[in-house]
Design a protein around this motif. Structure first.
Motif, PDB file in Angstrom:
ATOM      1  N   PRO A 198       0.810  -1.220   0.000  1.00 46.32           N
ATOM      2  CA  PRO A 198       0.000   0.000   0.000  1.00 46.32           C
ATOM      3  C   PRO A 198       0.845   1.273   0.000  1.00 46.32           C
ATOM      4  CG  PRO A 198      -0.903  -1.584   1.538  1.00 46.32           C
ATOM      5  CD  PRO A 198       0.436  -2.132   1.092  1.00 46.32           C
ATOM      6  N   VAL A 199       0.401   2.237  -0.786  1.00 47.11           N
ATOM      7  CA  VAL A 199       1.025   3.555  -0.863  1.00 47.11           C
ATOM      8  C   VAL A 199       0.031   4.554  -0.284  1.00 47.11           C
ATOM      9  CG1 VAL A 199       1.867   5.360  -2.428  1.00 47.11           C
ATOM     10  CG2 VAL A 199       2.345   2.941  -2.919  1.00 47.11           C
ATOM     11  N   PHE A 207      -3.984   4.969  -1.010  1.00 46.25           N
ATOM     12  CA  PHE A 207      -4.163   5.534  -2.347  1.00 46.25           C
ATOM     13  C   PHE A 207      -3.876   4.513  -3.442  1.00 46.25           C
ATOM     14  CE2 PHE A 207      -2.306   8.931  -5.433  1.00 46.25           C
ATOM     15  CZ  PHE A 207      -3.484   8.968  -6.138  1.00 46.25           C
ATOM     16  N   LEU A 208      -2.668   3.942  -3.429  1.00 46.48           N
ATOM     17  CA  LEU A 208      -2.238   3.027  -4.485  1.00 46.48           C
ATOM     18  C   LEU A 208      -1.617   1.796  -3.850  1.00 46.48           C
ATOM     19  CD1 LEU A 208      -0.454   5.762  -6.656  1.00 46.48           C
ATOM     20  CD2 LEU A 208      -2.703   4.740  -7.136  1.00 46.48           C
ATOM     21  N   SER A 217      -4.318   0.090  -8.088  1.00 47.37           N
ATOM     22  CA  SER A 217      -5.153   0.923  -7.226  1.00 47.37           C
ATOM     23  C   SER A 217      -5.153   0.320  -5.822  1.00 47.37           C
ATOM     24  CB  SER A 217      -6.580   0.950  -7.762  1.00 47.37           C
ATOM     25  OG  SER A 217      -7.142  -0.347  -7.744  1.00 47.37           O
ATOM     26  N   PHE A 218      -5.359   1.167  -4.810  1.00 46.46           N
ATOM     27  CA  PHE A 218      -5.545   0.606  -3.464  1.00 46.46           C
ATOM     28  C   PHE A 218      -6.939   0.002  -3.333  1.00 46.46           C
ATOM     29  CE2 PHE A 218      -6.920   0.737   0.945  1.00 46.46           C
ATOM     30  CZ  PHE A 218      -5.898   0.031   1.547  1.00 46.46           C
ATOM     31  N   THR A 219      -7.922   0.691  -3.907  1.00 43.93           N
ATOM     32  CA  THR A 219      -9.283   0.164  -3.863  1.00 43.93           C
ATOM     33  C   THR A 219      -9.386  -1.036  -4.809  1.00 43.93           C
ATOM     34  OG1 THR A 219      -9.920   1.654  -5.643  1.00 43.93           O
ATOM     35  CG2 THR A 219     -10.334   2.413  -3.384  1.00 43.93           C
ATOM     36  N   ALA A 291     -10.941   6.195  -8.221  1.00 46.07           N
ATOM     37  CA  ALA A 291     -10.875   5.878  -6.798  1.00 46.07           C
ATOM     38  C   ALA A 291     -12.210   6.089  -6.082  1.00 46.07           C
ATOM     39  CB  ALA A 291      -9.795   6.740  -6.128  1.00 46.07           C
TER      40      ALA A 291
ATOM     41  N   TYR B 182      -7.394   7.755 -12.286  1.00 47.62           N
ATOM     42  CA  TYR B 182      -7.774   7.168 -10.998  1.00 47.62           C
ATOM     43  C   TYR B 182      -8.010   8.269  -9.947  1.00 47.62           C
ATOM     44  CZ  TYR B 182      -7.632   4.153  -6.859  1.00 47.62           C
ATOM     45  OH  TYR B 182      -7.942   3.498  -5.689  1.00 47.62           O
ATOM     46  N   PHE B 216      -6.541  13.930  -3.114  1.00 48.73           N
ATOM     47  CA  PHE B 216      -5.326  13.361  -2.539  1.00 48.73           C
ATOM     48  C   PHE B 216      -4.223  14.398  -2.384  1.00 48.73           C
ATOM     49  CE2 PHE B 216      -7.665  10.213  -4.996  1.00 48.73           C
ATOM     50  CZ  PHE B 216      -7.922   9.266  -4.017  1.00 48.73           C
ATOM     51  N   PHE B 237       4.814  10.326  -1.097  1.00 52.40           N
ATOM     52  CA  PHE B 237       3.935   9.314  -0.514  1.00 52.40           C
ATOM     53  C   PHE B 237       4.701   8.536   0.547  1.00 52.40           C
ATOM     54  CE2 PHE B 237       2.860   9.801  -5.046  1.00 52.40           C
ATOM     55  CZ  PHE B 237       1.537  10.207  -4.951  1.00 52.40           C
ATOM     56  N   SER B 238       3.990   7.616   1.218  1.00 54.01           N
ATOM     57  CA  SER B 238       4.713   6.648   2.032  1.00 54.01           C
ATOM     58  C   SER B 238       4.280   5.241   1.637  1.00 54.01           C
ATOM     59  CB  SER B 238       4.473   6.899   3.519  1.00 54.01           C
ATOM     60  OG  SER B 238       3.119   6.699   3.834  1.00 54.01           O
ATOM     61  N   ALA B 239       5.239   4.327   1.726  1.00 55.57           N
ATOM     62  CA  ALA B 239       4.985   2.920   1.393  1.00 55.57           C
ATOM     63  C   ALA B 239       5.863   2.085   2.299  1.00 55.57           C
ATOM     64  CB  ALA B 239       5.307   2.642  -0.078  1.00 55.57           C
TER      65      ALA B 239
END
Lengths: 296, 326
Positions: A198-199, A207-208, A217-219, A291, B182, B216, B237-239
Motif C-alpha cells: 500500500p502507498v 491511495f495506491l 489501485s488501493f481500492t 478511486a 484514478y 489526494f 507518498f509513504s509505502a
C-alpha cells in the motif's frame, strides 16, 4: 454472462500459487482461467514448472485455460518468452502487448488483456480481423464506451469486474526502490506483498499499491452494481482479478448476482466482507475518477 | 546529422523553435486529439496552415501529434484531425491508436506515419508489428529503455527511432498509465491530460504549502522551498517504511551528454518535451540542443550544463537511459 479469472498479478510464493490453482480447479465456479506471468519476467522461473500441471488440472476440471503473455517487453529474453507463450499451447493465448501478435499466425484465435489499449471500434475491428475472440477492455473505460464497443459485436467484450486495478507499468521497480534496491538486484521483495504494497498520501490516506514494476489501485474495482447494465449492453464476460481472499466465494457472489438470485446491495456487502481492507470502488465504470468508492 | 524535433504549443512557439534551429516541429490541434490538451494551447486549422508555411520556408518540417485514443462511438474528431493534417501538408502524423493507424494507412497512404511514444512500443517485435501492419516510418521510443537496449532494438528494426532527450519525464510506460484518471477522472489516453490543473488545489498550511490532486494530498513544501507542479507520479507518498517520492523525484530529463551514445545506438532523431512551455523556454532549449547536435556532427564534445536552470526543481536525470535508474 460468463466469468473469467484473471492472472495473478502479484508475486505469490510457488506453493501458494500451486495451491491457489488447485483450489480454483476443484471449487471455483468460473468459466475461463487466464494464467501466466504478466508483470515481471524475473518472477517467471518460480512458476515455470508449475504452469503445465496447473493448466492440465484446470482443463480437466472443465475450465477453459488461457495462457497470458508479459505486459512490458523490453529485453531479447522477454521477446523469446513471448515466442514461448505462442508455442506452448494450441489453445488460447492472451495478448497483453502487441509483441505477442508478432508471434501469432494470422487467423489464430487469441484473447486480448486489459493492458492493451482498446478504446474504440477501429482498434477493436483490427484485432477482431486478426483473430481476437475476446477483448478485456481497459479498466478506465466508462459504461458508455463499453456499451459502444459491445454494440460493435465483432468480439466478445470482457470487463474488469473485481480486484485492484492495474493503473501503470514502468521500467523501474518500485518495490525495489522503496527497499533501497535496484531492479537488477531486487531480491524479489515484491513477494512480501502478494496483493501489492500500500502507498499512502501525505495525509495517511490509502491511495495506491505497488506491485514491482506495476502500480495498482488501493481500492478494488467492483461492478456488482452495474451487472444488469453490462448484461443489457451485451458484455459477455466479467474478469475477476485474484486477491488474497477466498476467490471461490468471490466467484460465487458474482455468479449469483449475474443469475439474479442475489441483489446488488447484498452482493456488495458480502464482497466487501471478503476484502475488509480494500474499499470497493466503481468510479471508472460510472465515468468519474477511478478511486471513487461505491455507495450502497 | 541527428534531427532535432521540438515542441510548439502555439504558433508563436513554432516560429521561435524554427528560428532557434529546430529541424522539425511537433504540434497538435486545440482539442482532445493530442496528449497536451491544455487550455489556451495548440493550433487551429488556419494556424497550422501558416505554421507549416513558416517552417517549410525555412527548411523545417511539421509533425502533427494525434496521439490520444479516440472515444468509442465518436471517432469523427480524430479522423478529421488526420484528414486535415494531410490536407494542410503536414510532413507526418504521430499516432498511437491502432484504429487510427489503420485509418491513416488506408485513407492517406502517402502521409508519413510516426508511432507516438504513447503506443509504448518497447521492443523490436512490437515495432516491427507496427511497421508491417501500418507502414510506420518512425517510432518514438518509450522512456523505459536503456541506451544499450535502444541499440539492440535499432539492429532489429527497419524504421527510424526518435528518443526524448529533454523535459518532463514519464516514469511509467507512456500510454499505459491511468494514475491520473484514478485520481481525477481525466486521463492522458482519453482526454490528453495528466494531473490537470483544473483538479489541483493549493492550500496554505502555516508557513508551508500543500498541493492536492483531486482528493489526494501529494505534495507539501516548507516556506521558501521550490514547489514543482504536482504531477501524480512525482508526488510524495509513504509505502512501508519508505517516505518520499515513491515513483520519481521531481526531476526532469536531460540526456544532452548522452547524445554521442544515442547516435551510436542508431537513433535518427532527438525529441524535446514541452509543448506547454513558454516561448523563452522553447528558445533556450532548442538553441542549446541545436548547438549540441551541431557540435556532435563536427566531432566536438557536448557543451556541459547549460540548461540546468531550466530543469524542473533545478534537478535533472538521465532516466532509464542509465540502467541504475531502475
Amino acid at each position: 454472462m460468463k466469468l473469467t479469472l484473471g492472472p495473478l498479478l502479484g508475486h505469490w510464493q510457488p506453493q501458494a500459487w500451486a495451491d491457489f490453482y488447485a483450489r480454483v480447479a476443484d471449487e471455483a465456479d468460473v468459466d475461463r482461467v487466464v494464467l501466466g506471468e504478466v508483470v515481471c519476467s524475473k518472477r517467471l522461473p518460480f512458476i515455470a514448472d508449475l504452469m503445465a500441471p496447473a493448466m492440465e488440472r484446470l482443463s480437466r476440471a472443465g475450465k477453459q485455460v488461457v495462457l497470458a503473455s508479459l505486459a512490458l517487453v523490453t529485453l531479447p529474453r522477454e521477446r523469446a518468452l513471448c515466442a514461448d507463450v505462442a508455442a506452448a499451447t494450441e489453445g488460447l493465448v492472451e495478448v497483453n502487448d502487441p509483441t505477442l501478435l508478432h508471434y501469432l499466425e494470422r487467423g489464430r484465435a487469441f484473447t486480448v488483456g486489459p493492458l492493451v489499449n482498446v478504446y474504440n471500434e477501429g482498434t477493436l475491428a483490427y484485432l477482431a480481423a486478426r483473430g481476437a475472440e475476446t477483448v478485456c477492455l481497459p479498466p478506465e473505460l466508462p459504461l458508455a464506451a463499453i456499451t459502444a464497443l459491445a454494440a460493435a459485436k465483432v468480439t466478445d467484450i470482457e470487463v474488469w469486474g473485481f480486484g485492484r486495478v492495474p493503473l501503470a507499468i514502468s521500467g523501474r521497480c518500485y518495490h525495489a526502490r522503496v527497499h533501497g534496491l535496484h531492479k537488477d538486484s531486487c531480491q524479489f521483495v515484491c513477494g512480501e506483498d502478494p496483493d501489492g504494497l500500500p502507498v499512502e498520501t501525505l495525509d495517511h490516506e490509502s491511495f495506491l499499491a505497488v506491485n514491482g514494476v506495476q502500480t495498482l489501485s488501493f481500492t478494488a474495482a467492483c461492478v456488482l452494481q452495474e451487472v444488469d447494465a453490462l448484461k443489457q449492453a451485451g458484455v459477455a464476460r466479467l474478469r475477476l482479478s485474484p486477491q488474497q481472499t477466498d476467490m471461490v466465494a468471490v466467484a460465487k457472489i458474482f455468479r449469483e448476482r449475474i443469475k439474479g438470485s442475489l441483489a446488488a446491495a447484498a452482493a456488495v456487502r458480502q464482497l466487501q466482507a471478503l476484502v475488509p481492507d480494500m474499499p470497493l470502488a466503481n468510479g471508472f465504470m460510472v465515468g468519474r475518477f477511478g478511486a471513487e468508492r461505491i455507495t450502497v | 546529422m541527428l534531427e532535432l524535433v521540438c515542441p510548439a504549443g502555439t504558433p508563436a512557439a513554432l516560429r521561435t523553435a524554427v528560428d532557434a534551429g529546430a529541424h522539425a516541429i511537433y504540434c497538435g490541434f486545440a482539442d482532445e486529439t493530442n496528449a497536451r490538451n491544455f487550455p489556451g494551447l495548440n493550433f487551429s486549422r488556419d494556424e497550422l496552415k501558416s505554421g507549416i508555411a513558416h517552417a517549410q520556408a525555412r527548411g523545417a518540417r511539421v509533425l502533427v501529434a494525434i496521439n490520444t485514443f479516440p472515444r468509442a462511438g465518436e471517432p469523427g474528431l480524430w479522423h478529421r484531425a488526420i484528414d486535415d493534417a494531410a490536407r494542410l501538408g503536414a510532413h507526418a502524423v504521430i499516432l498511437a491508436d491502432i484504429g487510427l493507424l489503420a485509418y491513416a494507412a488506408e485513407k492517406h497512404p502517402a502521409l508519413r506515419r510516426h508511432l507516438s511514444v504513447q503506443a509504448a512500443a518497447s521492443n523490436a517485435d512490437a515495432i516491427n508489428f507496427y511497421v508491417h501492419e501500418f507502414g510506420v516510418k518512425r517510432v518514438v521510443l518509450p522512456r523505459v529503455l536503456s541506451v544499450e537496449e535502444i541499440a539492440t532494438i535499432n539492429r532489429d528494426i527497419s524504421c527510424e527511432t526518435e528518443v526524448f532527450v529533454f523535459g518532463g519525464l514519464c516514469v511509467m510506460a507512456e500510454g499505459r498509465c491511468s494514475l491520473s484518471s484514478y485520481a481525477t477522472g481525466k486521463s492522458p489516453n482519453m482526454n490528453g491530460a495528466c494531473s490537470p490543473a483544473s483538479h489541483v488545489v493549493y492550500k496554505q498550511e502555516g508557513d508551508g504549502l500543500a498541493a492536492r490532486l483531486g482528493d489526494f494530498t501529494i505534495q507539501r513544501v516548507g516556506k521558501g522551498e521550490a514547489a514543482p507542479y504536482p504531477t501524480l507520479c512525482k508526488g510524495c507518498f509513504s509505502a512501508g517504511d519508505y517516505e518520499g517520492h515513491v515513483f520519481e523525484d521531481p526531476v526532469s530529463l536531460d540526456a544532452a551528454q548522452l547524445i554521442p551514445r544515442l547516435a551510436e545506438a542508431g537513433v535518427t532523431a532527438l525529441k524535446i518535451e514541452g509543448r506547454q512551455r513558454s516561448r523563452a523556454y522553447t528558445e533556450a532549449v532548442v538553441r542549446a540542443f541545436r548547438a549540441a547536435v551541431d557540435a556532435h556532427a563536427r566531432g566536438l564534445p557536448i557543451p556541459a550544463g547549460v540548461l540546468q536552470n531550466l530543469t524542473e526543481g533545478q534537478r535533472s536525470t538521465a532516466g532509464a537511459y542509465k540502467k541504475s535508474w531502475r
